[in-house]
Motif scaffolding. Sequence first.
Motif, PDB file in Angstrom:
ATOM      1  N   MET A 115      15.284   1.368  11.091  1.00  0.00           N
ATOM      2  CA  MET A 115      14.336   1.968  10.132  1.00  0.00           C
ATOM      3  C   MET A 115      12.922   1.971  10.721  1.00  0.00           C
ATOM      4  N   ILE A 116      12.556   0.844  11.333  1.00  0.00           N
ATOM      5  CA  ILE A 116      11.213   0.751  11.922  1.00  0.00           C
ATOM      6  C   ILE A 116      11.100   1.694  13.124  1.00  0.00           C
ATOM      7  N   ASP A 117      12.186   1.813  13.892  1.00  0.00           N
ATOM      8  CA  ASP A 117      12.211   2.780  15.005  1.00  0.00           C
ATOM      9  C   ASP A 117      11.880   4.184  14.485  1.00  0.00           C
ATOM     10  N   CYS A 118      12.530   4.552  13.393  1.00  0.00           N
ATOM     11  CA  CYS A 118      12.328   5.903  12.829  1.00  0.00           C
ATOM     12  C   CYS A 118      10.865   6.112  12.450  1.00  0.00           C
ATOM     13  N   LEU A 119      10.252   5.074  11.876  1.00  0.00           N
ATOM     14  CA  LEU A 119       8.851   5.193  11.470  1.00  0.00           C
ATOM     15  C   LEU A 119       7.940   5.275  12.692  1.00  0.00           C
ATOM     16  N   GLN A 120       8.182   4.392  13.661  1.00  0.00           N
ATOM     17  CA  GLN A 120       7.311   4.360  14.845  1.00  0.00           C
ATOM     18  C   GLN A 120       7.422   5.646  15.656  1.00  0.00           C
ATOM     19  N   ARG A 121       8.611   6.226  15.632  1.00  0.00           N
ATOM     20  CA  ARG A 121       8.800   7.477  16.385  1.00  0.00           C
ATOM     21  C   ARG A 121       8.424   8.702  15.555  1.00  0.00           C
ATOM     22  N   ASN A 122       7.958   8.424  14.329  1.00  0.00           N
ATOM     23  CA  ASN A 122       7.444   9.491  13.462  1.00  0.00           C
ATOM     24  C   ASN A 122       8.475  10.599  13.250  1.00  0.00           C
ATOM     25  N   LEU A 123       9.723  10.206  13.012  1.00  0.00           N
ATOM     26  CA  LEU A 123      10.798  11.190  12.865  1.00  0.00           C
ATOM     27  C   LEU A 123      10.674  11.943  11.548  1.00  0.00           C
ATOM     28  N   GLY A 141       0.793  -1.240   0.000  1.00  0.00           N
ATOM     29  CA  GLY A 141       0.000   0.000   0.000  1.00  0.00           C
ATOM     30  C   GLY A 141       0.815   1.274   0.000  1.00  0.00           C
ATOM     31  N   GLN A 142       1.994   1.240  -0.591  1.00  0.00           N
ATOM     32  CA  GLN A 142       2.821   2.452  -0.694  1.00  0.00           C
ATOM     33  C   GLN A 142       3.244   2.682  -2.147  1.00  0.00           C
ATOM     34  N   PRO A 143       2.279   2.860  -3.053  1.00  0.00           N
ATOM     35  CA  PRO A 143       2.642   2.915  -4.478  1.00  0.00           C
ATOM     36  C   PRO A 143       3.153   4.269  -4.948  1.00  0.00           C
ATOM     37  N   ARG A 189       2.587   1.847   6.462  1.00  0.00           N
ATOM     38  CA  ARG A 189       1.216   2.070   5.967  1.00  0.00           C
ATOM     39  C   ARG A 189       0.606   3.317   6.597  1.00  0.00           C
ATOM     40  N   GLY A 190       0.026   4.141   5.745  1.00  0.00           N
ATOM     41  CA  GLY A 190      -0.649   5.338   6.245  1.00  0.00           C
ATOM     42  C   GLY A 190       0.278   6.504   6.530  1.00  0.00           C
ATOM     43  N   ARG A 191       1.567   6.314   6.309  1.00  0.00           N
ATOM     44  CA  ARG A 191       2.502   7.423   6.567  1.00  0.00           C
ATOM     45  C   ARG A 191       2.770   8.187   5.268  1.00  0.00           C
ATOM     46  N   ARG A 192       3.339   9.384   5.428  1.00  0.00           N
ATOM     47  CA  ARG A 192       3.611  10.222   4.253  1.00  0.00           C
ATOM     48  C   ARG A 192       4.698   9.598   3.399  1.00  0.00           C
ATOM     49  N   PRO A 193       4.529   9.585   2.064  1.00  0.00           N
ATOM     50  CA  PRO A 193       5.547   8.988   1.194  1.00  0.00           C
ATOM     51  C   PRO A 193       6.940   9.589   1.406  1.00  0.00           C
ATOM     52  N   GLY A 194       6.995  10.917   1.639  1.00  0.00           N
ATOM     53  CA  GLY A 194       8.287  11.575   1.846  1.00  0.00           C
ATOM     54  C   GLY A 194       9.023  11.007   3.047  1.00  0.00           C
ATOM     55  N   GLN A 195       8.274  10.718   4.098  1.00  0.00           N
ATOM     56  CA  GLN A 195       8.863  10.176   5.314  1.00  0.00           C
ATOM     57  C   GLN A 195       9.357   8.745   5.064  1.00  0.00           C
ATOM     58  N   SER A 254      17.587  -6.634   1.531  1.00  0.00           N
ATOM     59  CA  SER A 254      16.768  -7.793   1.161  1.00  0.00           C
ATOM     60  C   SER A 254      15.303  -7.387   1.003  1.00  0.00           C
ATOM     61  N   GLU A 255      14.582  -8.198   0.249  1.00  0.00           N
ATOM     62  CA  GLU A 255      13.158  -7.918   0.045  1.00  0.00           C
ATOM     63  C   GLU A 255      12.391  -8.040   1.349  1.00  0.00           C
ATOM     64  N   GLN A 256      12.861  -8.960   2.242  1.00  0.00           N
ATOM     65  CA  GLN A 256      12.164  -9.152   3.524  1.00  0.00           C
ATOM     66  C   GLN A 256      12.224  -7.866   4.357  1.00  0.00           C
ATOM     67  N   THR A 257      13.432  -7.290   4.410  1.00  0.00           N
ATOM     68  CA  THR A 257      13.589  -6.038   5.177  1.00  0.00           C
ATOM     69  C   THR A 257      12.704  -4.945   4.598  1.00  0.00           C
ATOM     70  N   LEU A 258      12.739  -4.841   3.289  1.00  0.00           N
ATOM     71  CA  LEU A 258      11.969  -3.791   2.626  1.00  0.00           C
ATOM     72  C   LEU A 258      10.471  -3.994   2.853  1.00  0.00           C
ATOM     73  N   GLU A 259      10.045  -5.233   2.780  1.00  0.00           N
ATOM     74  CA  GLU A 259       8.630  -5.542   2.975  1.00  0.00           C
ATOM     75  C   GLU A 259       8.193  -5.172   4.406  1.00  0.00           C
ATOM     76  N   LYS A 260       9.072  -5.519   5.359  1.00  0.00           N
ATOM     77  CA  LYS A 260       8.770  -5.230   6.764  1.00  0.00           C
ATOM     78  C   LYS A 260       8.621  -3.701   6.958  1.00  0.00           C
ATOM     79  N   VAL A 261       9.536  -2.970   6.378  1.00  0.00           N
ATOM     80  CA  VAL A 261       9.520  -1.503   6.529  1.00  0.00           C
ATOM     81  C   VAL A 261       8.301  -0.905   5.827  1.00  0.00           C
ATOM     82  N   LEU A 262       8.024  -1.402   4.632  1.00  0.00           N
ATOM     83  CA  LEU A 262       6.879  -0.863   3.884  1.00  0.00           C
ATOM     84  C   LEU A 262       5.559  -1.196   4.575  1.00  0.00           C
ATOM     85  N   THR A 263       5.493  -2.370   5.173  1.00  0.00           N
ATOM     86  CA  THR A 263       4.274  -2.739   5.895  1.00  0.00           C
ATOM     87  C   THR A 263       4.088  -1.816   7.104  1.00  0.00           C
TER      88      THR A 263
END
Lengths: 174, 247
Positions: free
Chosen positions: B181-189, B119-121, B150-156, B138-147
């Motif tokens: 990477m996930i820390d950065c997303l969860q902390r909304n940096l 959901g990040q097209p 979800r719902g965040r700004r594309p720029g972020q 790896s694709e696994q890492t990327l998939e985890k981060v992209l999942t």
Amino acid sequence: MKQNEPSGLVEEGVVKRIRESRVTAPADFLSRVMQRLPDRPEPTWSERVQICWPSDRRWWTPVLAGAAAAILLGIGSMFWQQSSSALDSIQVTFEMRAPGAKSVELAGSFNNWQRGKVLLHGPDATGNWTATVSLPPGHYEYLFLEDGEIWVTDPLALAHRADGFGNQNAILEL
Amino acid sequence: MKTTLTRALSLMMAMISVPILYASDWTEVSRNAERAGLSSEQVEPFVQKARTAGYTADQAAQVLQPALQACKQGLPARSILDKIQEGLVKRVPAETLAQACHKRYRHLERATSLANTTGQPSGGVIYSATLALESGMSEQTLEKVLTESRGRRPGQVQAVIEAGESMMLNGMNENAVSTLMIDCLQRNLRRSEVLRTVRYSCQQHRSGMNGDTIRQSLWGQGQCDGTGNGQRLRDGSGGRQRQAMGP
């Protein structure tokens, strides 16, 4: 003598006669008349505008108001764009030590790898070449080009990535 | 006399027909590119630079082929076009450039698929995901981060993927990179804060600190519970003016 009758009495008589001779209109009279009347045409856009337009010779009032608003809007957006781009851009100074070089230039993804666009100044007394570039925040790859022939990476860059052509592009994150 | 005349005429015809054939091939390259969806503003400079670089029309077509394929599939071809531009400026041989473009196309295809399923097209996210895959994420890492994004700004999201790529290119362990990477997303940096995280992490990694210790020093006790707000990072005095210095 009728001639000597007071005028008020004459008027009363006339009014009385008229009232007595009044014919009552049929119940559907109004609707029939309305049906026979032609449809009122829809007003055109120019007619609609004319409704809002001053009827006397004050046509210049809305024209001047519109022009003033347009000028203010234009100036405002110009200042806003300038200030926002100035705020967004970051000044970055690139340095490369190449005492023996005749020319050093910078090319990267920020300028679509165009050559001859960013020339470094130098060399200074210590053999350094420098250029300061204003860039918006982003993730960029770049290389220095020495004497128009040799691609040189920046050893102090944040990271390096293989370009697929045998070079290591320097990475810049802003 | 007649034979000589015939030979001269044949030679003249051959001399005339070679450039005509040559031009016709280049026209075909342009036509195919435009038919695939590239604009003439994109195609014409490419043709001009490829000719200047000494490519044949056939070689140019091979270089352009992955970009055209991407266009036909509706994939954002910008990353391939950028690679072509880079290769032409660096005067890379046509075969090498074609290989690099094919490689990028493969990663673009994977990145687009991952971005669509999570959901990040966004074009920017796909671009940075393509480069991250190319750099070895790896694709696994990327998939985890992209999942997670979800719902965040594309720029972020883009900033976080680019940060992950930089940390991996610095030799950091992929698990540590993925967690950061996930820390950065969860902390909304914000982008600037993500950038400071990258600089700090890379610096600590070079000085020998492992991933867990870097996280501990970044977030303190909050770790990755999603409750912290990156206060330590925001209060930090990072963000110094970057200066690149040669050897």
